[in-house]
Design a protein around this motif. Structure first.
Motif, PDB file in Angstrom:
ATOM      1  N   SER A  29       0.854  -1.196   0.000  1.00 11.05           N
ATOM      2  CA  SER A  29       0.000   0.000   0.000  1.00 11.05           C
ATOM      3  C   SER A  29       0.878   1.230   0.000  1.00 11.05           C
ATOM      4  N   VAL A  30       0.314   2.358  -0.369  1.00  6.88           N
ATOM      5  CA  VAL A  30       1.035   3.622  -0.393  1.00  6.88           C
ATOM      6  C   VAL A  30       1.575   3.897   1.010  1.00  6.88           C
ATOM      7  N   ALA A  31       0.753   3.615   2.012  1.00  7.17           N
ATOM      8  CA  ALA A  31       1.158   3.895   3.390  1.00  7.17           C
ATOM      9  C   ALA A  31       2.359   3.047   3.782  1.00  7.17           C
ATOM     10  N   GLU A  32       2.311   1.775   3.422  1.00 11.38           N
ATOM     11  CA  GLU A  32       3.413   0.873   3.767  1.00 11.38           C
ATOM     12  C   GLU A  32       4.694   1.309   3.055  1.00 11.38           C
ATOM     13  N   LEU A  33       4.556   1.693   1.791  1.00 12.57           N
ATOM     14  CA  LEU A  33       5.731   2.082   1.008  1.00 12.57           C
ATOM     15  C   LEU A  33       6.358   3.361   1.572  1.00 12.57           C
ATOM     16  N   THR A  34       5.529   4.370   1.822  1.00 15.08           N
ATOM     17  CA  THR A  34       6.093   5.633   2.309  1.00 15.08           C
ATOM     18  C   THR A  34       6.697   5.444   3.701  1.00 15.08           C
ATOM     19  N   ALA A  35       6.109   4.528   4.484  1.00 15.92           N
ATOM     20  CA  ALA A  35       6.668   4.276   5.819  1.00 15.92           C
ATOM     21  C   ALA A  35       8.049   3.628   5.711  1.00 15.92           C
ATOM     22  N   ALA A  36       8.278   2.910   4.607  1.00 18.53           N
ATOM     23  CA  ALA A  36       9.556   2.216   4.453  1.00 18.53           C
ATOM     24  C   ALA A  36      10.635   3.112   3.846  1.00 18.53           C
ATOM     25  N   ARG A  37      10.230   4.278   3.371  1.00 21.35           N
ATOM     26  CA  ARG A  37      11.177   5.123   2.650  1.00 21.35           C
ATOM     27  C   ARG A  37      12.435   5.475   3.453  1.00 21.35           C
ATOM     28  N   PRO A  38      12.329   5.871   4.737  1.00 19.86           N
ATOM     29  CA  PRO A  38      13.553   6.184   5.485  1.00 19.86           C
ATOM     30  C   PRO A  38      14.536   5.014   5.509  1.00 19.86           C
ATOM     31  N   GLY A  42      16.629   6.884   3.254  1.00 18.51           N
ATOM     32  CA  GLY A  42      16.885   7.954   4.225  1.00 18.51           C
ATOM     33  C   GLY A  42      18.353   8.020   4.642  1.00 18.51           C
ATOM     34  N   ARG A  43      18.633   9.011   5.487  1.00 19.16           N
ATOM     35  CA  ARG A  43      20.012   9.207   5.919  1.00 19.16           C
ATOM     36  C   ARG A  43      20.539   7.979   6.661  1.00 19.16           C
ATOM     37  N   GLY A  44      19.663   7.309   7.366  1.00 18.60           N
ATOM     38  CA  GLY A  44      20.116   6.150   8.141  1.00 18.60           C
ATOM     39  C   GLY A  44      20.066   4.835   7.387  1.00 18.60           C
ATOM     40  N   SER A  45      19.730   4.883   6.092  1.00 19.35           N
ATOM     41  CA  SER A  45      19.573   3.632   5.345  1.00 19.35           C
ATOM     42  C   SER A  45      20.943   3.018   5.036  1.00 19.35           C
ATOM     43  N   PRO A  46      21.010   1.692   4.889  1.00 19.52           N
ATOM     44  CA  PRO A  46      22.302   1.039   4.636  1.00 19.52           C
ATOM     45  C   PRO A  46      23.005   1.592   3.403  1.00 19.52           C
ATOM     46  N   LEU A  47      22.232   1.911   2.360  1.00 15.46           N
ATOM     47  CA  LEU A  47      22.849   2.426   1.132  1.00 15.46           C
ATOM     48  C   LEU A  47      23.527   3.770   1.386  1.00 15.46           C
ATOM     49  N   LEU A  69      27.782   4.035  -6.066  1.00 15.28           N
ATOM     50  CA  LEU A  69      26.815   4.364  -5.003  1.00 15.28           C
ATOM     51  C   LEU A  69      25.694   5.245  -5.515  1.00 15.28           C
ATOM     52  N   SER A  70      26.055   6.282  -6.302  1.00 17.89           N
ATOM     53  CA  SER A  70      25.036   7.193  -6.841  1.00 17.89           C
ATOM     54  C   SER A  70      24.065   6.435  -7.725  1.00 17.89           C
ATOM     55  N   GLU A  71      24.614   5.531  -8.535  1.00 13.65           N
ATOM     56  CA  GLU A  71      23.739   4.751  -9.428  1.00 13.65           C
ATOM     57  C   GLU A  71      22.787   3.873  -8.616  1.00 13.65           C
ATOM     58  N   ALA A  72      23.375   3.301  -7.542  1.00 13.32           N
ATOM     59  CA  ALA A  72      22.537   2.437  -6.696  1.00 13.32           C
ATOM     60  C   ALA A  72      21.380   3.245  -6.099  1.00 13.32           C
ATOM     61  N   LEU A  73      21.723   4.413  -5.549  1.00 11.82           N
ATOM     62  CA  LEU A  73      20.670   5.254  -4.953  1.00 11.82           C
ATOM     63  C   LEU A  73      19.640   5.681  -6.004  1.00 11.82           C
ATOM     64  N   ALA A  74      20.132   6.033  -7.190  1.00 12.10           N
ATOM     65  CA  ALA A  74      19.224   6.477  -8.264  1.00 12.10           C
ATOM     66  C   ALA A  74      18.289   5.335  -8.671  1.00 12.10           C
ATOM     67  N   THR A  75      18.825   4.132  -8.694  1.00 13.14           N
ATOM     68  CA  THR A  75      17.999   2.982  -9.065  1.00 13.14           C
ATOM     69  C   THR A  75      16.873   2.786  -8.039  1.00 13.14           C
ATOM     70  N   VAL A  76      17.301   2.759  -6.753  1.00 14.60           N
ATOM     71  CA  VAL A  76      16.283   2.558  -5.710  1.00 14.60           C
ATOM     72  C   VAL A  76      15.247   3.691  -5.748  1.00 14.60           C
ATOM     73  N   GLU A  77      15.754   4.903  -5.924  1.00 16.06           N
ATOM     74  CA  GLU A  77      14.875   6.077  -5.973  1.00 16.06           C
ATOM     75  C   GLU A  77      13.837   5.937  -7.093  1.00 16.06           C
ATOM     76  N   SER A  78      14.319   5.536  -8.278  1.00 20.81           N
ATOM     77  CA  SER A  78      13.372   5.493  -9.394  1.00 20.81           C
ATOM     78  C   SER A  78      12.412   4.297  -9.261  1.00 20.81           C
ATOM     79  N   ARG A  79      12.912   3.205  -8.725  1.00 17.05           N
ATOM     80  CA  ARG A  79      12.004   2.068  -8.487  1.00 17.05           C
ATOM     81  C   ARG A  79      10.966   2.446  -7.417  1.00 17.05           C
ATOM     82  N   TYR A  80      11.465   3.205  -6.444  1.00 17.48           N
ATOM     83  CA  TYR A  80      10.541   3.664  -5.403  1.00 17.48           C
ATOM     84  C   TYR A  80       9.419   4.508  -6.019  1.00 17.48           C
ATOM     85  N   ASP A  81       9.830   5.491  -6.845  1.00 12.98           N
ATOM     86  CA  ASP A  81       8.824   6.366  -7.466  1.00 12.98           C
ATOM     87  C   ASP A  81       7.842   5.575  -8.330  1.00 12.98           C
ATOM     88  N   ALA A  82       8.373   4.608  -9.063  1.00 13.46           N
ATOM     89  CA  ALA A  82       7.516   3.817  -9.941  1.00 13.46           C
ATOM     90  C   ALA A  82       6.503   3.004  -9.117  1.00 13.46           C
TER      91      ALA A  82
END
Ligand code: PHE
Length: 340
Positions: A29-38, A42-47, A69-82
């Motif tokens: 759900s949107v709620a579950e996904l946004t809750a997982a974003r940090p 987020g700053r404290g995420s392993p990546l 690292l930047s590519e990894a973050l960009a990948t997660v970011e774009s998958r997150y948005d999708a």
């Protein structure tokens, strides 16, 4: 720390990316996904934590590892948005589906009401008499003894009063107020209120003390007719009855008058209607308006004369519609009423 190299960092980044991507694919759900974003970005995420290790790398290794690292973050970011867009769309669809009105299955059409069979009969009678030039008058159902009897030439104690099983109302002096036993008091009211010439019918409810059975009711309906004009005779009465008979019943029907007695008409008659099969139906009473009635109502009997008639409507409706029991007219059973 010294063991760290661009290759190690890059491979860790790939592993963390794969983990993050599968985590966000699992969010339902949107709620579950946004809750997982940090935890994912987020700053404290392993990546993001890997970034802190860049400084420990040999300087020539840093750009390569930094890019990984930047590519990894960009990948997660774009998958997150999708995934976020996907979940939002799914939720919108679910809401629309829930709010959809199903118009393919309509409820039962509402029951359409209709006029009571007695009202229909009354209206038809009024139509027939209107076409013959009569207007419609009305009078009260609670009447004075004078209008119902006195003015109609029934003196107190007159035996003809016994023909009417009168229901008296507890109002005024005893015997002064009653439920009208016929529509004839409307004759009196019309003559008292309007000058001749008069061509009037008066339909309405009447009351007599009676036990309800298939052909009797303590409440019933009559229609009264009154004509007062120049030189009106018994012949005009017979003609009016005959005209009405064919207009209401049809061309195969005829009428006849039989001598009778009413205190307010002289001569008086009963009138019958003959059906096409030759049988007779007793319909009502009639006669030439008694001169004393004209006089008591303020109409000069030397100058004017008239006729009157009155008959029951309920029996007429029974006949016309083939109703077997008068009581069915009063029980308000829709299954009975909707037949007419
Ligand atoms: N009112 C009379 C009855 O109910 C019928 C009637 C009406 C007779 C008019 C003569 C004239 O019996």
């Amino acid at each position: 720390m010294t063991a760290d190299s661009a290759a190690v960092l890059a491979s860790e980044a790939r592993a963390l990316t794969a983990e993050a991507v599968s985590a966000l694919e699992v969010a339902s759900s949107v709620a579950e996904l946004t809750a997982a974003r940090p935890d994912l970005l987020g700053r404290g995420s392993p990546l993001t934590g890997l970034r802190r290790r860049l400084g420990a790398l040999a300087p020539e290794d840093r750009p390569l590892a930094g890019r990984a690292l930047s590519e990894a973050l960009a990948t997660v970011e774009s998958r997150y948005d999708a995934r976020l867009e996907e979940l939002r769309a799914a939720e919108r669809r679910r809401q629309l589906e829930a709010e959809r009105l199903d118009l393919t299955e309509l409820p039962e059409p509402p029951q359409v009401g209709r006029l009571h069979v007695i009202t229909q009969t009354l209206q038809r009678l009024e139509d027939v008499f209107s076409a013959m030039g009569y207007t419609v008058a009305e009078g009260p159902e609670i009447e004075t003894e004078w209008h119902n009897f006195g003015a109609l030439n029934f003196p107190p104690g007159h035996p003809a009063r016994d023909m009417y099983d009168t229901l008296y109302v507890d109002h005024g002096p005893p015997g002064s107020t009653l439920l009208r036993t016929h529509t004839s008091p409307v004759q009196v009211r019309v003559m008292v209120n309007q000058p001749p010439p008069l061509y009037v019918v008066a339909p309405g409810r009447c009351y007599r003390q009676d036990t309800a059975d298939a052909t009797h009711m303590p409440v019933f309906h009559q229609i009264e007719g009154l004509v007062v004009d120049d030189g009106i005779t018994l012949g005009d009465l017979a003609g009016a009855i005959e005209t009405f008979t064919t207009a209401y019943f049809g061309p195969g029907f005829t009428s006849r008058l039989r001598p009778s007695y009413f205190p307010f008409t002289e001569p008086s008659a009963e009138f019958d209607v003959q059906r096409p099969d030759g049988t007779w139906l007793e319909l009502g009473g009639c006669g030439v308006v008694h001169p004393s009635v004209l006089e008591v109502c303020g109409v000069d009997p030397e100058r004017w004369s008239g006729f009157a008639f009155g008959f029951g409507i309920d029996r007429l409706a029974m006949l016309r519609y083939g109703i077997g029991d008068l009581r069915d007219l009063w029980t308000n059973d829709v299954r009975f009423l909707e037949q007419f």
